[in-house]
Design a protein around this motif. Structure first.
Motif, mmCIF file in Angstrom:
data_model
loop_
_atom_site.group_PDB
_atom_site.id
_atom_site.type_symbol
_atom_site.label_atom_id
_atom_site.label_comp_id
_atom_site.label_asym_id
_atom_site.label_seq_id
_atom_site.Cartn_x
_atom_site.Cartn_y
_atom_site.Cartn_z
ATOM 1 N N GLY A 19 1.310 -1.296 -0.496
ATOM 2 C CA GLY A 19 0.274 -0.282 0.288
ATOM 3 C C GLY A 19 0.847 1.222 0.310
ATOM 4 N N MET A 20 1.415 1.270 0.746
ATOM 5 C CA MET A 20 2.535 2.506 0.641
ATOM 6 C C MET A 20 3.798 2.827 -0.266
ATOM 7 S SD MET A 20 5.098 3.579 4.125
ATOM 8 C CE MET A 20 6.346 2.319 3.789
ATOM 9 N N THR A 21 4.170 1.685 -0.778
ATOM 10 C CA THR A 21 5.117 2.036 -1.756
ATOM 11 C C THR A 21 4.537 0.781 -3.774
ATOM 12 O OG1 THR A 21 6.524 -0.161 -1.827
ATOM 13 C CG2 THR A 21 7.094 1.713 -0.674
ATOM 14 N N GLY A 22 3.763 0.030 -3.074
ATOM 15 C CA GLY A 22 3.107 -0.321 -4.642
ATOM 16 C C GLY A 22 3.705 -1.484 -5.000
ATOM 17 N N HIS A 66 -10.069 8.016 -3.433
ATOM 18 C CA HIS A 66 -9.215 10.080 -3.899
ATOM 19 C C HIS A 66 -8.647 9.879 -5.397
ATOM 20 C CE1 HIS A 66 -7.787 8.135 0.244
ATOM 21 N NE2 HIS A 66 -8.906 9.236 0.512
ATOM 22 N N GLY A 67 -9.055 9.130 -5.862
ATOM 23 C CA GLY A 67 -9.381 10.223 -7.660
ATOM 24 C C GLY A 67 -7.463 9.739 -8.406
ATOM 25 N N VAL A 68 -7.121 9.083 -7.666
ATOM 26 C CA VAL A 68 -5.367 8.862 -8.367
ATOM 27 C C VAL A 68 -5.327 8.337 -9.314
ATOM 28 C CG1 VAL A 68 -4.419 9.833 -6.261
ATOM 29 C CG2 VAL A 68 -5.168 7.663 -6.034
ATOM 30 N N VAL A 69 -6.145 6.900 -9.597
ATOM 31 C CA VAL A 69 -5.951 5.898 -10.313
ATOM 32 C C VAL A 69 -6.214 6.068 -11.939
ATOM 33 C CG1 VAL A 69 -6.358 3.545 -12.220
ATOM 34 C CG2 VAL A 69 -6.660 3.683 -8.878
ATOM 35 N N LEU A 183 1.243 7.192 -10.327
ATOM 36 C CA LEU A 183 1.382 5.547 -10.961
ATOM 37 C C LEU A 183 1.195 3.956 -9.711
ATOM 38 C CD1 LEU A 183 5.190 6.903 -12.162
ATOM 39 C CD2 LEU A 183 2.879 6.531 -13.570
ATOM 40 N N VAL A 184 1.753 4.404 -7.876
ATOM 41 C CA VAL A 184 0.921 3.396 -7.373
ATOM 42 C C VAL A 184 -0.120 2.965 -7.415
ATOM 43 C CG1 VAL A 184 1.862 2.862 -4.867
ATOM 44 C CG2 VAL A 184 3.674 4.152 -5.786
ATOM 45 N N ALA A 185 -1.225 3.798 -7.133
ATOM 46 C CA ALA A 185 -1.894 3.578 -7.615
ATOM 47 C C ALA A 185 -2.854 2.944 -8.572
ATOM 48 C CB ALA A 185 -3.299 5.218 -7.474
ATOM 49 N N THR A 186 -1.976 3.270 -10.145
ATOM 50 C CA THR A 186 -2.212 2.742 -11.482
ATOM 51 C C THR A 186 -1.398 1.624 -11.111
ATOM 52 O OG1 THR A 186 -2.437 4.929 -12.485
ATOM 53 C CG2 THR A 186 -2.253 2.820 -13.657
#
Length: 255
Positions: A19-22, A66-69, A183-186
């Protein structure tokens, strides 16, 4: 058979890192199951894939809120990764459980881990280089994103490793102006359908330990939620060097 709390604790720690780093899902959990808990390689891969898929569904739901993907990037990767993963599953089905398959999975896992190390350690330099090297044409970026998906589909299905660090490093080069958080979220969002496909295929072949899976999920779901909330708040250099050194040691042990 280890105590169930050891599996739950492992799931908590790995889920937090994801979750923190992908990074860290298959890179840490699969070797942990093989080296520490003595799980057979194909069962470790299959169990980890379903564990990762279910865990990352929760992380993706929070990131979506959060809308970050970047969903377009996710879809482009899926165009390459899902067919590649399916082909690998067909190969594993025809090969059947055998010493050859176990050796192949172990060696692919070790090589994938060693490829992960420079991807983690040199991430800032990759980002600076890609930003200064100029922007690729949008059509070229799209094609390379699909190719990246195919490579990740192969690596993840055979070893459960690759979607995190290797995927993140490649996305950093292809999309240098996109924030690390996005980028992590994607990367996490793309891992969900790929891990579901690959993990489901391993499960159909009887290569998933459902008891271990449940015990891992008991720790990983709160772990990834906590890690997602803390993403970007802890020193990135410390995260990078800790993961890089740890994965180098594990990778050398696997090969």
């Amino acid at each position: 058979m280890p105590h169930s709390w050891l599996y739950t604790l492992s799931g908590l720690l790995v889920g937090f890192l994801v979750g923190m780093t992908g990074v860290g899902g298959g890179s840490l959990m699969t070797p942990l199951l093989i080296l520490l808990f003595g799980v057979k390689p194909q069962s470790a891969v299959g169990t980890d894939l379903l564990y990762a898929a279910i865990t990352k569904i929760f992380g993706t739901a929070l990131n979506r809120h959060h809308g970050v993907v970047r969903w377009r990037v996710v879809l482009l990767q899926m165009v390459g990764s899902l067919p590649a993963g399916l082909l690998c599953l067909i190969f594993l089905h025809h090969a059947g459980p055998s010493p050859f398959v176990s050796k192949l999975i172990t060696e692919v896992l070790g090589v994938a881990l060693l490829l992960t190390v420079p991807a983690i350690l040199f991430k800032p330099w990759l980002q600076k280089w890609s930003t200064g090297a100029g922007t690729l044409r949008p059509q070229t970026v799209d094609i390379l994103t699909v190719v990246l998906g195919a490579v990740l589909g192969t690596l993840v299905t055979l070893s459960s490793v690759g979607a995190g660090a290797i995927g993140m490093a490649a996305l950093t080069v292809l999309y240098p102006r996109v924030s690390t958080r996005e980028l992590v979220a994607t990367d996490i969002a793309h891992a969900v359908p790929l891990a579901l496909l690959a993990g489901g295929g391993h499960w159909l072949q009887g290569a998933v330990d459902t008891v271990v899976l449940v015990e891992l999920l008991m720790g990983s779901i709160p772990g990834i939620l906590l890690g997602t909330l803390l993403a970007g708040r802890l020193p990135e250099n410390a995260q990078r060097w800790f993961l890089g050194i740890l994965l180098a040691i594990i990778g050398l042990r696997m090969v």
